[in-house]
Design an enzyme around this catalytic site. Structure first.
Site, mmCIF file in Angstrom:
data_model
loop_
_atom_site.group_PDB
_atom_site.id
_atom_site.type_symbol
_atom_site.label_atom_id
_atom_site.label_comp_id
_atom_site.label_asym_id
_atom_site.label_seq_id
_atom_site.Cartn_x
_atom_site.Cartn_y
_atom_site.Cartn_z
ATOM 1 N N SER A 184 9.801 113.895 19.230
ATOM 2 C CA SER A 184 9.273 113.958 17.905
ATOM 3 C C SER A 184 7.894 113.105 17.506
ATOM 4 O O SER A 184 6.964 113.642 17.035
ATOM 5 C CB SER A 184 10.219 113.604 16.783
ATOM 6 O OG SER A 184 10.808 112.405 16.858
ATOM 7 N N LYS A 234 17.376 107.358 28.667
ATOM 8 C CA LYS A 234 16.930 107.582 27.244
ATOM 9 C C LYS A 234 16.654 106.066 26.806
ATOM 10 O O LYS A 234 17.670 105.319 26.762
ATOM 11 C CB LYS A 234 18.110 108.314 26.601
ATOM 12 C CG LYS A 234 17.666 108.448 25.247
ATOM 13 C CD LYS A 234 18.836 109.145 24.350
ATOM 14 C CE LYS A 234 18.570 109.502 22.752
ATOM 15 N NZ LYS A 234 19.778 109.925 22.076
ATOM 16 N N CYS A 252 25.743 111.275 16.099
ATOM 17 C CA CYS A 252 24.942 110.386 15.395
ATOM 18 C C CYS A 252 24.636 111.391 13.891
ATOM 19 O O CYS A 252 24.424 110.740 13.051
ATOM 20 C CB CYS A 252 23.742 109.654 16.008
ATOM 21 S SG CYS A 252 22.903 110.718 17.129
ATOM 22 N N LYS A 269 13.546 110.470 28.680
ATOM 23 C CA LYS A 269 13.068 110.620 27.323
ATOM 24 C C LYS A 269 12.885 109.108 26.584
ATOM 25 O O LYS A 269 13.698 108.249 26.845
ATOM 26 C CB LYS A 269 14.379 111.283 26.507
ATOM 27 C CG LYS A 269 14.353 111.303 25.052
ATOM 28 C CD LYS A 269 15.339 111.919 24.388
ATOM 29 C CE LYS A 269 15.380 112.020 22.906
ATOM 30 N NZ LYS A 269 16.277 112.235 22.033
ATOM 31 N N GLU A 272 21.127 104.482 36.178
ATOM 32 C CA GLU A 272 21.676 105.464 35.183
ATOM 33 C C GLU A 272 21.708 106.874 35.782
ATOM 34 O O GLU A 272 22.736 107.585 35.550
ATOM 35 C CB GLU A 272 20.677 105.525 34.007
ATOM 36 C CG GLU A 272 21.004 104.042 32.692
ATOM 37 C CD GLU A 272 22.523 104.091 32.271
ATOM 38 O OE1 GLU A 272 23.014 105.103 32.356
ATOM 39 O OE2 GLU A 272 22.457 103.416 31.422
HETATM 40 ZN ZN LIG Z 1 23.260 110.132 19.212
#
Ligand SMILES: [Zn+2]
Length: 334
Positions: A285, A206, A133, A259, A244
């Site tokens: 973050s 995630k 990404c 996460k 998962e």
């Molecule tokens: Zn990514």
């Protein structure tokens, strides 16, 4: 000498007995943070030549986008504080539809890994984030065709990326895109090339989270259309996280990650209780930015909230914590 007064209750158990002074409290402390628990995330940016060596991310005070050289200096600081592991995110100069800079021999992460391993050898564990990404012009983690995000076509690119990191000397690769079959494809590519001993830290659970906002500013990775809900998990799901994790382990993951961390402590605990593997948690973050902002306003005690957050994450079951607080927390622990 204590004497009995007439208010004294006849209590056999008094939990407060063990909380009466700092040494007692320390003796019965169940969770103790160490700088070795932390992995420090770093943003390495290509093409900073002629500009300042590093630039602070506005929503993440103390965190920088920086050149390889500046990054090496910060790695040295980490090591001096006892933080012996970093995870590297790359910000390339050029993006394209396939994210080809992600697996380029001279890509920014590959350069940074080579430099770090040359400088520090086995004294620093270098983990690399494996995703597209930050490298695609559309900001998604896999190639796109007719508006569709291509799960399987992305696999080969992720495998190529992980392999190029391993060749550069990465100690651990960490695939983060949450698409199906990623870990298995990467394991196979690594093994085929002889990297049987390079572990995979999988971003297994995630969540599609609002807490990633500041990271996207730091890494320039906001999707240009749509969002990541078709590959990242729905915050309301917990059973799915176990599925998962199980799949990633079956495909060859060595360390599994949850996460974000703080809104998902229950997931960390469930994963820890269900699978006998090391669990990592990413204190992301947004979790960092909230503490920084509230502390700046004078609304909370920064250090206290930081240590309480990290302790909570470890207590929940994470033995590895990816956190932007790594250096500050290490100072306090010492
Ligand atoms: Zn990514």
């Amino acid at each position: 000498m204590p004497t009995r007064d007439d208010t004294q209750l006849d209590l056999i158990q008094r939990p407060r007995r063990l909380r009466m002074n700092p040494l007692l409290r320390s003796m019965v402390e169940e969770t103790r943070l160490s700088p070795r628990d932390f992995v420090y995330p770093m943003f390495i940016e290509e093409g900073r030549k002629g500009r300042k060596d590093r630039q602070e991310v506005p929503s993440m005070p103390g965190v920088y986008r920086q050149s390889v050289e500046a990054g090496l200096k910060e790695m040295e600081q980490c090591m001096a504080l006892g933080v012996r592991s970093v995870i590297l995110f790359g910000i390339p100069e050029h993006k394209d539809a396939l994210g080809s800079e992600a697996y380029a021999e001279k890509g920014i992460v590959q350069q940074a890994v080579r430099a770090a391993k040359k400088a520090f050898g086995p004294d620093l564990l270098v983990v690399t984030d494996v995703c597209l990404c930050e490298y695609t012009d559309h900001g998604h983690c896999a190639p796109i065709r007719d508006g569709e995000i291509l799960n399987d076509a992305g696999a080969a690119i992720h495998a190529k990326t992980a392999l190029s990191h391993a060749r550069a000397g990465a100690d651990i690769v960490a695939p983060s895109d949450m698409m199906d079959g990623r870990v298995g494809t990467i394991r196979e590519a690594l093994d085929t090339a002889g990297f049987v001993n390079v572990p995979i830290m999988a971003y297994s659970a995630k969540y599609a989270s609002g807490f990633y906002g500041p990271f996207r500013e730091a890494a320039d990775s906001t999707p240009q259309f749509g969002d990541r809900r078709s590959y990242q998990m729905d915050p309301s799901n917990s059973e799915e996280a176990l599925r998962e994790v199980q799949l990633d382990l079956e495909e060859g993951a060595d360390i599994v990650m949850v996460k974000p961390a703080l809104p998902y402590l229950d997931i960390i605990r469930r994963v820890k209780d269900t699978f006998a593997v090391p669990v990592a948690a990413y204190n992301v973050s947004g979790e960092y930015a909230i503490v920084k902002a509230a502390a700046k306003m004078g609304w909370i005690d920064h250090d206290r909230v930081m240590m309480e957050s990290l302790t909570g994450i470890k207590r929940a079951g994470a033995s590895i914590i990816l956190t932007y607080f790594a250096k500050e927390a290490a100072v306090l622990i010492k």
